[in-house]
Scaffold this motif. Structure first.
Motif, PDB file in Angstrom:
ATOM      1  N   ILE A   1      25.769  36.330  46.116  1.00 38.90           N
ATOM      2  CA  ILE A   1      26.733  36.424  45.004  1.00 38.90           C
ATOM      3  C   ILE A   1      25.862  37.073  43.854  1.00 38.90           C
ATOM      4  O   ILE A   1      24.687  36.942  43.675  1.00 38.90           O
ATOM      5  N   SER A   2      26.603  38.100  43.213  1.00 40.96           N
ATOM      6  CA  SER A   2      26.060  38.706  41.967  1.00 40.96           C
ATOM      7  C   SER A   2      27.064  38.499  40.930  1.00 40.96           C
ATOM      8  O   SER A   2      28.348  38.012  41.103  1.00 40.96           O
ATOM      9  N   TYR A   3      26.915  38.667  39.498  1.00 42.08           N
ATOM     10  CA  TYR A   3      27.866  38.477  38.413  1.00 42.08           C
ATOM     11  C   TYR A   3      27.632  39.507  37.329  1.00 42.08           C
ATOM     12  O   TYR A   3      26.460  39.675  37.211  1.00 42.08           O
TER      13      TYR A   3
ATOM     14  N   LEU B   1      36.028  32.393  51.196  1.00 38.39           N
ATOM     15  CA  LEU B   1      35.277  34.034  51.327  1.00 38.39           C
ATOM     16  C   LEU B   1      34.069  33.676  52.288  1.00 38.39           C
ATOM     17  O   LEU B   1      33.878  34.446  53.072  1.00 38.39           O
ATOM     18  N   LYS B   2      33.279  32.395  52.294  1.00 41.94           N
ATOM     19  CA  LYS B   2      32.175  32.211  53.128  1.00 41.94           C
ATOM     20  C   LYS B   2      32.594  32.035  54.549  1.00 41.94           C
ATOM     21  O   LYS B   2      31.756  32.643  55.467  1.00 41.94           O
TER      22      LYS B   2
ATOM     23  N   GLU C   1      41.697  35.797  53.896  1.00 43.66           N
ATOM     24  CA  GLU C   1      41.773  35.903  55.491  1.00 43.66           C
ATOM     25  C   GLU C   1      42.052  37.096  55.937  1.00 43.66           C
ATOM     26  O   GLU C   1      41.997  37.428  56.920  1.00 43.66           O
ATOM     27  N   LEU C   2      42.646  38.100  55.093  1.00 41.41           N
ATOM     28  CA  LEU C   2      43.222  39.179  55.373  1.00 41.41           C
ATOM     29  C   LEU C   2      42.105  40.392  55.471  1.00 41.41           C
ATOM     30  O   LEU C   2      42.307  41.512  55.788  1.00 41.41           O
ATOM     31  N   ILE C   3      40.850  39.903  55.070  1.00 44.79           N
ATOM     32  CA  ILE C   3      39.803  40.822  54.777  1.00 44.79           C
ATOM     33  C   ILE C   3      39.376  41.498  56.017  1.00 44.79           C
ATOM     34  O   ILE C   3      39.093  42.585  56.030  1.00 44.79           O
TER      35      ILE C   3
ATOM     36  N   SER D   1      33.023  35.349  59.886  1.00 43.63           N
ATOM     37  CA  SER D   1      33.809  35.980  60.989  1.00 43.63           C
ATOM     38  C   SER D   1      33.794  37.527  61.134  1.00 43.63           C
ATOM     39  O   SER D   1      34.027  38.248  62.124  1.00 43.63           O
ATOM     40  N   VAL D   2      33.010  38.057  60.265  1.00 41.25           N
ATOM     41  CA  VAL D   2      32.592  39.711  60.407  1.00 41.25           C
ATOM     42  C   VAL D   2      30.935  39.929  60.415  1.00 41.25           C
ATOM     43  O   VAL D   2      30.302  40.057  59.130  1.00 41.25           O
ATOM     44  N   PRO D   3      30.278  39.494  61.321  1.00 38.78           N
ATOM     45  CA  PRO D   3      28.885  39.544  61.186  1.00 38.78           C
ATOM     46  C   PRO D   3      28.273  40.856  61.416  1.00 38.78           C
ATOM     47  O   PRO D   3      27.281  41.115  61.195  1.00 38.78           O
TER      48      PRO D   3
END
Length: 332
Positions: A63-65, A24-25, A102-104, A30-32
């Motif tokens: 990160i949240s939870y 995810l990181k 990677e589809l995000i 890749s989406v700045p």
């Protein structure tokens, strides 16, 4: 900058969390053009899932939870994530990495083009038995024929939802939830992306055949009343032919003097009709049980902790909140 929330329901996923975070990181880098919130929903895990999430939050504030008070199931966990998501858009992804993060970026591209629900459709399903593939395909074909809503086949929960889709889903506070059907039910502008599903990166699946069967029953009873109509139709057909069969028996006995067939045929008819009756009662019972659960109007879940803060859980049931809103509007 627009904020995108990535919701990750997690139940006993300690073996895969670090791999998920690393991938995810890289995707986020890749989406700045967007800010991201990674929202983990710990669904009452019994392993070290929660402690791992807390440690990751210490070095990454994106990160949240949400830690639920017990295991409520994935369907409820996703709703808890939607309730706490802050993003302009929400992406739901499983922790097991069968759905590639990677589809995000491609999902975001279609969202920018105006699509409200960008969902990933499986082109192939690695790591699954032929029986699971066959049963899944058969279930969706049957559900599509029985329901008036076009249920999406070979799709899971991996998708991007615009904020207005999220708000629509948050209004559906059913206790018996089949979220895959709800995605179709709310409508909006949809776009599919094809992908090849990978096997689990680590750990064991939480979806055995018993749970999958329960989910199938939820789908059947949540989005169609066809089983009720089918039981009524069977009763009508059996009664129709039974009436003519009775006339035939009486005619043979009175006019032709033939003896009536004895114990074996009588027991066969009784057992057959008894089985039909029990099946019909079972179908009615499934719908009646769901009515019973809905009328209790209990909160769908309780939160034990949200981002290191204990929750008081003072929220009232959704129906009570709606009543209060209507009363306040009337007073105004």
């Amino acid at each position: 900058m627009n904020l995108i929330t990535i919701i990750v329901p997690a139940y006993n996923e300690e073996a895969v969390l670090h791999k998920l975070y690393d991938r995810l990181k890289e995707v986020i880098k890749s989406v700045p053009a967007y800010q991201f919130e990674i929202l983990f929903v710990n669904d009452g895990s019994k392993d070290s899932t929660l402690s791992i999430i807390k440690k990751m939050r210490e070095w990454d504030k994106r990160i949240s939870y949400v830690n639920l008070s017990r295991n409520f199931g994935k369907e409820i966990a996703m709703l808890a994530g939607l309730d706490h998501a802050k993003g302009n858009a929400v992406i739901i992804i499983d922790a097991d990495l069968q759905d590639p993060p990677e589809l995000i970026p491609e999902m975001i591209k279609y969202w920018e083009m105006g699509y409200d629900d960008v969902f990933a459709k499986r082109r192939s399903r690695s790591g699954e038995t032929w029986f699971k593939k066959w049963s899944s395909s058969t279930f969706y074909k049957l559900l599509q024929k029985m329901s008036r809503i076009p249920i999406q086949e070979n799709t899971g929960d991996f998708r991007l939802l615009d904020r207005r889709c999220v708000e629509a889903l948050k209004q559906i506070r059913e206790t018996q939830r089949y979220t895959k059907g709800m995605f179709s039910w709310i409508g909006y502008n949809k776009k599919e992306i094809l992908f090849d599903r990978d096997p689990r990166a680590a750990g064991e699946t939480k979806w055995n055949y018993s749970k999958l069967f329960d989910l199938a029953i939820e789908g059947m009873t949540s989005f169609t009343t066809a089983p009720l109509r089918l039981s009524a139709f069977c009763g009508f057909i059996i009664s129709f032919f039974s009436f003519f069969y009775i006339i035939w028996i009486i005619t043979k006995t009175l006019i032709f003097g033939e003896k009536v067939a004895g114990y074996p045929s009588l027991m066969t008819v009784i057992l057959f009709l008894g089985g039909i009756q029990l099946i019909s009662l079972g179908i009615i019972g499934e719908y009646l049980g769901r009515i019973f659960n809905e009328t209790k109007n209990r909160p769908l879940y309780f939160v034990d902790e949200y981002n290191n803060e204990k929750e008081l859980n003072q929220a009232r049931p959704a129906s009570e909140q709606k009543i209060t809103k209507h009363l306040n509007r009337g007073r105004a």
